[in-house]
Design an enzyme around this catalytic site. Structure first.
Site, PDB file in Angstrom:
ATOM      1  N   GLY A  46     -75.630  -6.517  27.168  1.00 37.77           N
ATOM      2  CA  GLY A  46     -74.943  -7.680  26.611  1.00 37.77           C
ATOM      3  C   GLY A  46     -74.604  -7.425  25.157  1.00 37.77           C
ATOM      4  N   GLN A  51     -72.233  -9.227  16.590  1.00 36.54           N
ATOM      5  CA  GLN A  51     -72.901  -7.930  16.519  1.00 36.54           C
ATOM      6  C   GLN A  51     -71.940  -6.814  16.134  1.00 36.54           C
ATOM      7  OE1 GLN A  51     -75.011  -8.583  20.507  1.00 36.54           O
ATOM      8  NE2 GLN A  51     -76.412  -7.255  19.366  1.00 36.54           N
ATOM      9  N   CYS A  95     -82.730  -5.406  21.371  1.00 39.99           N
ATOM     10  CA  CYS A  95     -81.420  -5.847  20.886  1.00 39.99           C
ATOM     11  C   CYS A  95     -80.720  -4.675  20.205  1.00 39.99           C
ATOM     12  CB  CYS A  95     -81.605  -7.000  19.902  1.00 39.99           C
ATOM     13  SG  CYS A  95     -80.059  -7.658  19.254  1.00 39.99           S
ATOM     14  N   LEU A  96     -79.428  -4.520  20.475  1.00 41.14           N
ATOM     15  CA  LEU A  96     -78.669  -3.451  19.831  1.00 41.14           C
ATOM     16  C   LEU A  96     -78.621  -3.631  18.316  1.00 41.14           C
ATOM     17  CD1 LEU A  96     -75.686  -3.120  22.345  1.00 41.14           C
ATOM     18  CD2 LEU A  96     -77.804  -1.787  22.255  1.00 41.14           C
ATOM     19  N   HIS A 137     -80.128 -14.780  25.279  1.00 38.50           N
ATOM     20  CA  HIS A 137     -80.238 -13.850  24.148  1.00 38.50           C
ATOM     21  C   HIS A 137     -78.891 -13.752  23.417  1.00 38.50           C
ATOM     22  CE1 HIS A 137     -81.699  -9.976  22.253  1.00 38.50           C
ATOM     23  NE2 HIS A 137     -80.383  -9.845  22.131  1.00 38.50           N
ATOM     24  N   GLU A 138     -77.821 -13.532  24.167  1.00 38.59           N
ATOM     25  CA  GLU A 138     -76.503 -13.357  23.552  1.00 38.59           C
ATOM     26  C   GLU A 138     -75.981 -14.654  22.933  1.00 38.59           C
ATOM     27  OE1 GLU A 138     -75.633 -10.408  22.950  1.00 38.59           O
ATOM     28  OE2 GLU A 138     -76.956  -9.447  24.390  1.00 38.59           O
ATOM     29  N   HIS A 141     -77.111 -15.258  19.428  1.00 42.42           N
ATOM     30  CA  HIS A 141     -76.348 -14.553  18.388  1.00 42.42           C
ATOM     31  C   HIS A 141     -75.206 -15.415  17.849  1.00 42.42           C
ATOM     32  CE1 HIS A 141     -78.035 -10.541  18.218  1.00 42.42           C
ATOM     33  NE2 HIS A 141     -78.037 -10.452  19.542  1.00 42.42           N
TER      34      HIS A 141
END
Length: 175
Positions: A46, A51, A95-96, A137-138, A141
């Site tokens: 995701g 991000q 997380c990226l 999660h996304e 953001h």
């Protein structure tokens, strides 16, 4: 398509509340294609627009098949919002934007999510399992929240110290 640079913690751009998408055009499609390519390049499932430094309410998700391959479950969520939630489940998340760190986080077990697709059409998803966790999660953001915000203050402070030190070392290496 292009691979974009991922914004990493503690960059303040990750703390911005994103604006709704109002134009559903070729530029939006190109942006989501770049987001998928960037996500796949970093082996993610995701990615939210902030991000990659874009303060818009856009998320891409692709939960892998049983064999680990991606590409068949691609979701583009524009202006997403959770409209129903139930239960609780704990899962280990990464997380990226917070590389090389994982932690157990509690999330809702099942959610209903409303959003728009690339054409601006309303979509409704009922999700559980990994998809529900990834969606939550996304979406965090988009409101300037990271999964590490669910950790204790002590763990967050230690992580912040570690990442600030790492950023300084990286900056010196590029001088």
């Amino acid at each position: 398509m292009a691979i974009r640079e991922i914004v990493t913690f503690p960059d303040e751009r990750l703390r911005q509340i994103c604006a709704p998408v109002t134009e559903f055009d070729a530029a939006l499609k190109e942006l989501t294609d770049d987001m998928f390519e960037t996500m796949y390049d970093d082996e993610g499932i995701g990615l939210a627009a902030p991000q990659i430094g874009i303060e818009k309410r856009i998320v891409v998700i692709d939960i892998p098949e049983e064999d680990g391959k991606q590409g068949k479950n691609k979701l583009v969520l524009i202006n997403p919002k959770i409209t129903a939630k139930e239960g609780e489940v704990a899962s280990e998340e990464g997380c990226l934007s917070v590389p090389e760190y994982r932690a157990e986080i509690k999330r809702y077990e099942k959610i209903t999510l409303e959003c728009q697709d690339l054409n601006g059409q309303k979509q409704i998803y009922e999700a559980d399992g990994l998809l529900a966790i990834c969606m939550q999660h996304e979406l965090d953001h988009l409101d300037g929240k990271l999964f590490i915000d669910y950790l204790s203050r002590l763990k967050r402070d230690r992580l912040l110290t570690k990442y600030r030190k790492l950023k300084k070392e990286q900056a010196r290496a590029h001088e």
